[in-house]
Enzyme design. Sequence first.
Site, PDB file in Angstrom:
ATOM      1  N   LYS B  90      79.148  13.447  38.994  1.00 21.70           N
ATOM      2  CA  LYS B  90      78.516  13.518  37.675  1.00 21.70           C
ATOM      3  C   LYS B  90      78.059  12.153  37.165  1.00 21.70           C
ATOM      4  CE  LYS B  90      78.994  17.966  36.677  1.00 21.70           C
ATOM      5  NZ  LYS B  90      77.819  18.838  36.454  1.00 21.70           N
ATOM      6  N   GLU B 112      77.764  18.213  26.871  1.00 24.96           N
ATOM      7  CA  GLU B 112      78.599  19.402  27.006  1.00 24.96           C
ATOM      8  C   GLU B 112      79.413  19.236  28.272  1.00 24.96           C
ATOM      9  OE1 GLU B 112      75.653  19.198  28.404  1.00 24.96           O
ATOM     10  OE2 GLU B 112      76.296  19.820  30.414  1.00 24.96           O
ATOM     11  N   SER B 378      82.083  17.255  46.036  1.00 29.23           N
ATOM     12  CA  SER B 378      81.536  16.817  44.748  1.00 29.23           C
ATOM     13  C   SER B 378      82.538  16.135  43.827  1.00 29.23           C
ATOM     14  CB  SER B 378      80.897  17.999  44.027  1.00 29.23           C
ATOM     15  OG  SER B 378      81.850  19.021  43.857  1.00 29.23           O
TER      16      SER B 378
END
Lengths: 257, 394
Positions: B90, B112, B378
């Site tokens: 991210k 969010e 990830s």
Amino acid sequence: MNRIKQLFQNKQEHILNIYFTAGYPQKEDTVTIIKALAAAGVDLIEVGMPYSDPLADGPTIQESGTQALRNGLTMPLLFEQLRAARQSVDIPLVLMGYFNQVLQYGFDRFLADCLKAEIDGLILPDLPLYEYEQHYQKKIETAGLSMSFLITPQTTDDRIKKVDELSDGFIYMVSSAAITGAKSGISDQQITYFERIAAMDLHNPRLIGFGISDHETYATACKYAAGAIIGSAYIKALAAGDDVTTTTNQFVAMVRG
Amino acid sequence: MKTIAVDEHGYYGDFGGAYIPEMLYPNVEELRQTYLSMMQEEKFQRDFQHLLRDYVGRPTPLYLAKRLSERYGVTIYLKREDLNHTGAHKINNTIGQILLAQRLGKKRIIAETGAGQHGVATATVCALMGVECIVYMGEVDIARQAPNVARMRMLGAEVRPAMSGSRTLKDATNEAIRDWINNPTDTHYIIGSVVGPHPYPDMVARFQSVISEEMRYQLEEHTGRDYPDAVIACVGGGSNAAGAFYHYLNDERVRLIAVEAAGLGIDSGESAATSVLGTEGVIHGSRTLLMQTEDGQIIEPYSISAGLDYPGIGPMHAHLIKTGRAEAIHVTDEEALKAALDVSRTEGIIPALETAHAFSALDKMKYNADDVLVICLSGRGDKDLDTYMKYLDR
């Protein structure tokens, strides 16, 4: 000529447009509320199609939508109620909702049902001007429905002209940068914006919405536009009142002053 | 094959666009007009690359998972996004977006988050740049991802609970959008996935494309060719998958495997398998596949993993799946938990619950023994230890 155009031809000021969420507080209240609003002397009614994820709306309208969905209001039932209401009222009716509802219902089927219920106009706040022009404008115009787009204090003059060109009926002037029901009272900054738009000499009449909740804010809005739109304040009144007809009469009397 | 690329209106085939209320138009339009040129500026690229290298710790390794490869009888590489600062892919995107926000003169950041990884990554870059940060998170997710909530608060972000709907990622996104409507001039919304109105899906995919960019030269070093036979990645909104697929989108030698959360099972009513259960519609500003009722009401999704618990997928993924360019595989909670335990004990790597879904796809997909597969790892699983412990102690 559709009823919205007729209305603005006959009356250029103090237009009162009231929003309510269909199927709220009770599933069967839709028809009663439309009749009560018409009888109380409202000029135009905006019927909200309850939606699970209403991005432009605040908590009051979202909660009324959630309740209406919980009550079991569906799109076919809504159109059935609107057809029933049309039997006894001649007031212009505008359907307000989100584009996903129309897409999923089927755009052509949606228009056909609007015609059957003699709906006069649409407000779909998340339908972009570009999409409207490319894919939907012709059909909506052919169906004789008025389309109202939104402008805000941040909308540029060029874009306002574009909105004026594509709107047909009235322009929905969002009073301030906010979701519905967020603020009350009108600031000097907002007045400057109202005056700026009034001076633009647009083809369409303008109705001011968001933050209009009582006689004072309604009267101020009427100074700078053809009238105003009230939503959250009326939903709150319905939530607090017992009988929807009595509540509606009192609410409209309070706003008109 | 038709080239897969976004058009000027933000469409990938039938999916994309910018379905937003007028209140958001100026912000989104400003971004649309400037994001490409800002991203291409030399100074921007220098700042971005510098931060990715020295702050995030890129390039992340491409690791040959020997024991896992032996077990499955195929060559498996892991793209170690879990080794990034803050523990997931991210941060690639939040570093990029905070640099854009600075250039746009924005003083306030909103975001969010579902699993909390994007929230932590956003809180991190805001701390780094000294900018106010507000993160919306569903009340349910706040409860199940407590370590990440603590991290965000430690980093100085305000975590605001989303109390509407299912009180998960979808609702956190709604609340963030509303905040943006109420604060149109000074605020930038850092969306964490390849969802939202154009240009977000394209912009986030470009920031995440560093994953496949590195994969290309790392594979060349390891195997002598710069592409694998398949790339496997989990998909909630789809940002790690978009990054892992990006440079191979138009390379048909590479199979793209998108792994979705089936929750308790696709037909259980408790699922987030959008590619099967979804139909075309509009959610959070773009036209894509989403789970909805026949009346267009959005259906609450379910997955044990907060990061995959989303009723839609990004428009690029919707296009890839609809056109058959990507294959969708579905993994239940139970299968993901089992895969997480297997990978931990086979490779000494505890993956995030989201990523565990991607590993589980190995049991479900077909491949040849001489294939080279890359799994996008990830994120790391520290945040999911509570859930893993419950599984272990059963």
